[in-house]
Write a protein that holds these residues in place. Sequence first.
Motif, PDB file in Angstrom:
ATOM      1  N   ARG A 104      30.871  19.568  57.817  1.00 40.87           N
ATOM      2  CA  ARG A 104      30.906  20.735  57.205  1.00 40.87           C
ATOM      3  C   ARG A 104      32.104  20.562  56.026  1.00 40.87           C
ATOM      4  O   ARG A 104      31.910  20.774  54.899  1.00 40.87           O
ATOM      5  N   ARG A 105      33.403  20.342  56.724  1.00 44.47           N
ATOM      6  CA  ARG A 105      34.354  20.213  55.983  1.00 44.47           C
ATOM      7  C   ARG A 105      34.462  19.048  54.868  1.00 44.47           C
ATOM      8  O   ARG A 105      34.463  19.195  53.608  1.00 44.47           O
ATOM      9  N   PHE A 106      33.634  17.893  55.363  1.00 46.29           N
ATOM     10  CA  PHE A 106      33.511  16.938  54.405  1.00 46.29           C
ATOM     11  C   PHE A 106      32.817  17.141  53.541  1.00 46.29           C
ATOM     12  O   PHE A 106      32.884  16.841  52.161  1.00 46.29           O
ATOM     13  N   LEU A 107      31.713  17.961  53.700  1.00 45.69           N
ATOM     14  CA  LEU A 107      30.535  18.220  52.468  1.00 45.69           C
ATOM     15  C   LEU A 107      31.123  19.134  51.414  1.00 45.69           C
ATOM     16  O   LEU A 107      31.016  19.183  50.398  1.00 45.69           O
ATOM     17  N   LYS A 108      31.854  20.369  52.090  1.00 46.63           N
ATOM     18  CA  LYS A 108      32.695  21.106  51.045  1.00 46.63           C
ATOM     19  C   LYS A 108      33.491  20.311  50.160  1.00 46.63           C
ATOM     20  O   LYS A 108      33.667  20.884  48.863  1.00 46.63           O
ATOM     21  N   ARG A 109      34.385  19.488  50.693  1.00 47.75           N
ATOM     22  CA  ARG A 109      35.366  18.654  49.818  1.00 47.75           C
ATOM     23  C   ARG A 109      34.501  18.073  48.856  1.00 47.75           C
ATOM     24  O   ARG A 109      34.865  17.872  47.764  1.00 47.75           O
ATOM     25  N   ARG A 110      33.460  17.375  49.229  1.00 48.43           N
ATOM     26  CA  ARG A 110      32.706  16.566  48.302  1.00 48.43           C
ATOM     27  C   ARG A 110      32.182  17.102  47.164  1.00 48.43           C
ATOM     28  O   ARG A 110      31.864  16.831  46.191  1.00 48.43           O
ATOM     29  N   SER A 111      31.784  18.547  47.390  1.00 45.42           N
ATOM     30  CA  SER A 111      31.002  19.221  46.601  1.00 45.42           C
ATOM     31  C   SER A 111      31.749  19.880  45.532  1.00 45.42           C
ATOM     32  O   SER A 111      31.283  20.690  44.550  1.00 45.42           O
ATOM     33  N   GLN A 112      33.162  19.915  45.788  1.00 47.94           N
ATOM     34  CA  GLN A 112      33.996  20.554  44.557  1.00 47.94           C
ATOM     35  C   GLN A 112      34.649  19.487  43.946  1.00 47.94           C
ATOM     36  O   GLN A 112      34.684  18.617  43.769  1.00 47.94           O
TER      37      GLN A 112
END
Length: 112
Positions: A104-112
Amino acid sequence: MTSANARIEAILDEVELVPDDLVPWALGRLEVTRAALWSRLAEAKTLATPEPGPQPRVEESLLTAAEVAECLRVSERWVYRHAKELRAVRLSEHRVRFPESGVRRFLKRRSQ
């Protein structure tokens, strides 16, 4: 030294008493025990590491590389290459799992 430490030390001190024909079996049992202990240590570290933020820590699922690959729509090879970014947890020499929070953290960073 605790009594558990003393018992383990006593067992290890008697390694020379293992008959030659039982050495392969004993080595196999040691590897199984070693993997189980590494797994417990990795799990304890994963569960003991607090998540940043105010939410309480709950037990989270550990995903396989195949599950992460399916979720991210990438190959398993890609998942292993990015294991550090996904906060992979090594359970044993050949077992790696990925906490859901890391994905989830990886996806959140990627979407920013």
